[in-house]
Structure formats: C-alpha cells, structure tokens
Design an enzyme around this catalytic site. Structure first.
Site, short mmCIF file in Angstrom:
data_model
loop_
_atom_site.label_atom_id
_atom_site.label_comp_id
_atom_site.label_asym_id
_atom_site.label_seq_id
_atom_site.Cartn_x
_atom_site.Cartn_y
_atom_site.Cartn_z
N ASP A 1 5.33 0.95 -8.05
CA ASP A 1 4.25 1.30 -7.11
C ASP A 1 2.88 1.07 -7.71
O ASP A 1 1.92 1.79 -7.39
CB ASP A 1 4.37 2.76 -6.65
CG ASP A 1 5.74 3.04 -6.08
OD1 ASP A 1 6.22 2.20 -5.30
OD2 ASP A 1 6.33 4.08 -6.41
N HIS B 1 7.17 -2.88 -1.29
CA HIS B 1 5.82 -3.37 -1.58
C HIS B 1 5.00 -3.22 -0.31
O HIS B 1 5.41 -3.71 0.73
CB HIS B 1 5.85 -4.86 -1.93
CG HIS B 1 6.60 -5.16 -3.17
ND1 HIS B 1 6.26 -4.64 -4.39
CD2 HIS B 1 7.67 -5.95 -3.39
CE1 HIS B 1 7.10 -5.10 -5.30
NE2 HIS B 1 7.97 -5.88 -4.72
P1 GDP Z 1 4.29 -2.13 -5.50
O1 GDP Z 1 5.70 -1.68 -5.34
O2 GDP Z 1 3.90 -2.29 -6.93
O3 GDP Z 1 3.98 -3.33 -4.68
O4 GDP Z 1 3.35 -0.96 -4.97
P2 GDP Z 1 3.37 -0.24 -3.54
O5 GDP Z 1 2.98 -1.20 -2.52
O6 GDP Z 1 4.60 0.55 -3.36
O7 GDP Z 1 2.22 0.87 -3.77
C1 GDP Z 1 0.95 0.57 -3.92
C2 GDP Z 1 0.14 1.27 -2.83
O8 GDP Z 1 -1.22 1.19 -3.17
C3 GDP Z 1 0.23 0.62 -1.46
O9 GDP Z 1 0.06 1.60 -0.48
C4 GDP Z 1 -0.94 -0.36 -1.47
O10 GDP Z 1 -1.42 -0.67 -0.17
C5 GDP Z 1 -1.95 0.42 -2.23
N1 GDP Z 1 -2.89 -0.33 -3.04
C6 GDP Z 1 -2.69 -1.43 -3.82
N2 GDP Z 1 -3.82 -1.72 -4.50
C7 GDP Z 1 -4.74 -0.78 -4.17
C8 GDP Z 1 -6.09 -0.51 -4.56
O11 GDP Z 1 -6.67 -1.18 -5.41
N3 GDP Z 1 -6.69 0.58 -3.99
C9 GDP Z 1 -6.08 1.38 -3.09
N4 GDP Z 1 -6.74 2.41 -2.58
N5 GDP Z 1 -4.81 1.16 -2.71
C10 GDP Z 1 -4.16 0.10 -3.24
#
Ligand code: GDP
Length: 424
Positions: A12, A40
C-alpha cells in the site's frame, strides 16, 4: 530497459499510482508475483479504480499488460476486472497470459477461508483470496499450469490426484463436502475457453521485446516486509515481493532489471498481523488513518482499516536494501501536512540496546521504537510541482528520510492523482 516498481514497506505504498504514471511511457507492464489479494488504487482521467490482478498499465492503449508465470492467476477475477474498466470507458487493454502461469482454483479460496476460520484468533489475517494454498500447491507440484488446460488427459489425471489429497483434509479437518473431479473439469474447461485467446510464451515474447529495446515495467505487489524470506515471517505473503523475483516471475534474465524503483510511504501502514514497531494507536492513529491515502487508509481488497504508524527508518532502509533500490519514490507526503511535529522511528531498542539494522522476526518482536521528532510544515502541499516550492520543513523531512534510506529519492508524490508528482 526493464524497471521494477516495488514496495519498501508492508504494501500500500502507492505503487499502483506510480506504475500507472510510468506506464504512459511503457510498452509492456508485467505482474510477476502475487494474485488478486492486494489492490492498487489508481485515479486517472477515466476515474478511480481498484485493480487486483490486472497490471496498472491497463489504462494506456499502447501498453501490453502481461500476467507472468509467477502470478496466482484467478481467471474469473481477471476478466471481471477487464470488464469493469472497459465498462467505464477504458479502451480494451492488450492482455497476454503466460502459458506457465498457474491457475488459482475455487478450492484454494475455500481452503484459505477454512484455515483462517480454524485458526480463529491466531489467523494470518489473510485476504482469503486463496494465495497461500495456491503457492503451497505450486511447490507441492499439484498445481495446474495454463498450458495444461489444453490437454484433457493430463488435466483429468491431475484433477483426480488433487481431489484425493484435498478431500482428505476437507472431510477430516474442515468438515466440508468433498470436491468432485467432474465439477473441477467443468470449471477448468470454462477457464480454458476464457483465457485461450491470450495465452502466450511470455518469456520468449519478452526475449524479443528486449532485443527490440522495448520499455518494460515489472509491477510488484505488497512490499519487502511481506516477502516470505526477507519479511516478517510467518506474517508474510506466499510469493516473493522483491525485484529479484521479477526475473523469475516474468521470465527474463536478472541482469536486464537495471532500474529498481522502490516506493516508500512517508508514514507507515500495514494490514494483517505481525510486528510493527512504529505502530501508533488510539486517536493519533485514527486521525492519520482518516487523512491517509485517498479518502482513508482502508484495504483496497477487504476494506479493513489499516494499522498505522510513524515513518520507520530502520524498516524502510532495510526494505530499500533488500529490493536493491536504484531510486526511491516517497509517497503520500501531502497527508502529513496537518501535524505540528512528526515523529519518525530512527532505531529499535532490543534488550536495552539500540540497533539501526532490521532484525529477523524473533528479535523484531522485542523491539521498541526510538523516535526522533521533526518539525511539521502545517500546510497543504498538494498542487506544488517543483521541489524548491515545498516548505522548508517539508524538504527537510524528505532529505532526512533520504539520508536514512541511503538511496536517492528521485520523486515525491503529493497527491493520489497521476500528475501529482515532483521530480528531483
Ligand atoms: P499500492 O498497493 O502500493 O498500489 O497502494 P494502494 O493503492 O493500495 O494504496 C495507496 C493509496 O494511497 C491509494 O488510495 C492511492 O490513491 C493513494 N495515494 C498514492 N499516492 C498518494 C499520494 O502521494 N498522496 C495521497 N494523498 N494519496 C496517495
């Protein structure tokens, strides 16, 4: 050129966003491990999507999306996801599925669910997507590869062998009705017809693509600390989350992976059980959880609230090292804008001694966080495009972390959208 996009932490970290962003320039995006257990979250011009199995390159019509041999392939889930994005206006993605990928069967989900129920309070906190039973079967050599779907004789023999073993456990340990070979054959025939147009000798395809100098991304799922060898065993996932596994799980030579982009979260979050040294609780945790990610830190697959913590330099430096990081991306930095002061964990106290190196699990269980408090910047940094325009305290936070990580932070993400990125 092959670039792996992987996580330094517990998952995440925002790999989906970074992959979606970098996929705009990529010819090929490959999932090389895991299955539909992690999610994701991607926000782009088409809307907001939670992808579980489909590579995050699926939004670029010029990118070929590949399910590598290392993946736990849940065929109905893959097609559900393709249909979902297409129904929201995304052009039909170009998909290839490795002929050596193995198939995640409904009984894997059943076993995962039954085992979690049996373990009750001592469960792994599995997403019940069948991942652990799937990989157990793969290595016990009772899995089913995609190419075998096209040979009924092989398939029938395999299914009969599987039923003998599985039914012994189903009836005696879990008190469930037995599997019926004919029903499994029917399911496999359906899967065969669904996947047939996409089956490919992926390793050969990539061999040619590499010769042509194509731009290739390997998309990792979860993070270093969930790796079965280098993570917090046994509270880990069942396939390798490290970039090194990208070579195996996609079928390319290891030396082709020249860029390892490790995504690091500006604070910590984790799902499932296991040691989490910098964890915070109560109102402090609730507030960070509420403000975190995009609309709160809740699992993209299960909706479970994530456990929250301060940035952990010890775990993240280790996470970057075991990935073989060539560059890091620091994400969700914007979330911390509400804090007057930001604690970070700079060491672990274990049996009265402070260490900087991430220990193996038995010692980790005893670790207490050594915190250092950095000043906050108390403003919203979303919308800022240039590093120099970030408040000084914010730059100091980034630079402190960079020094601790011992790898360059080349990008800072200050919002969930594709274009909310600052290059350094
Ligand atoms: P992954 O499994 O690594 O792709 O991560 P996830 O998608 O499960 O979790 C990351 C969360 O953070 C998601 O809700 C994204 O939309 C959000 N996100 C990613 N980058 C940023 C950021 O720079 N700022 C904010 N506020 N949210 C972000």
């Amino acid at each position: 050129m092959v670039r792996a996009i992987v996580g330094a932490n517990w998952g995440d970290e925002g790999k989906g966003k970074i992959t979606d962003m970098l996929a705009q320039e990529a010819d090929i995006v490959i999932r090389f491990q895991g299955g539909s257990n992690a999610g994701h979250t991607i926000i782009n011009d088409y809307g907001k999507f939670a992808l579980h199995l489909l590579p995050s390159g699926a939004f670029n019509p010029n990118t070929t999306c590949i399910i590598g041999n290392g993946v736990a392939l849940n065929i109905p889930k893959l097609f559900e996801e393709i249909n979902e994005i297409v129904s929201k206006g995304v052009p039909q993605p170009k998909i290839l599925v490795s002929d050596r990928a193995q198939i995640l069967m409904p009984y894997h989900v059943l076993f995962d669910t039954c085992e979690e129920a049996r373990l009750a309070g001592k469960s792994f906190g599995s997403t019940k997507s069948g991942i652990a039973p799937f990989y157990s079967d793969k290595y016990a050599k009772i899995g089913i590869q995609v190419n075998e779907l096209f040979d009924d004789e092989v398939l029938k023999e395999r299914v009969e062998k599987i039923c003998v073993l599985k039914n012994c456990m189903l009836e005696n340990l879990y008190h469930q009705p037995p599997l019926v070979p004919e029903e499994l054959m029917d399911t496999l025939h359906q899967y065969r017809d669904m996947v047939a147009p996409y089956v490919c000798d992926v390793s050969l395809y990539l061999h040619e693509a590499l010769k042509e100098g194509k731009n290739i991304l390997l998309e990792g799922q979860l993070g270093s600390l969930k790796d079965p060898d280098f993570g917090i065993y046994p509270m880990v996932t069942s396939s390798h989350t490290l970039a090194a596994y990208g070579a195996l799980g996609a079928g390319i030579p290891p030396y082709e992976i020249t860029n390892i982009t490790t995504v690091v979260k500006a604070y910590s979050s984790a799902v499932g059980g296991g040691a989490f040294v910098s964890e915070i609780f109560g109102e402090e945790a609730d507030e960070l959880r509420r403000r975190g990610g995009d609309g709160g830190e809740f699992g993209a697959t299960t909706g479970r609230p994530r456990r929250m913590g301060w940035f952990d330099c010890v775990a993240s430096r280790y996470g970057c090292r075991v990935q073989g990081t060539t560059e890091a991306v620091l994400t969700v930095l914007d979330v911390l804008g509400y804090l007057d002061e930001i604690p970070v964990c700079v060491g672990y106290e274990i049996d009265g001694k402070v260490v900087r190196d991430f220990p193996a699990t038995s010692l980790l269980e005893k670790a207490k966080p050594v915190l250092k408090v950095l000043p906050g910047w108390k403003c919203d940094i979303r919308g800022i495009k240039k590093y120099e325009d970030l408040p000084e305290a914010c730059r100091n936070y980034v630079e402190f972390i960079e020094k601790e990580l011992e790898v360059p932070i080349k990008m800072v993400s200050n919002g969930p959208r594709r274009d909310e990125i600052i290059y350094r």
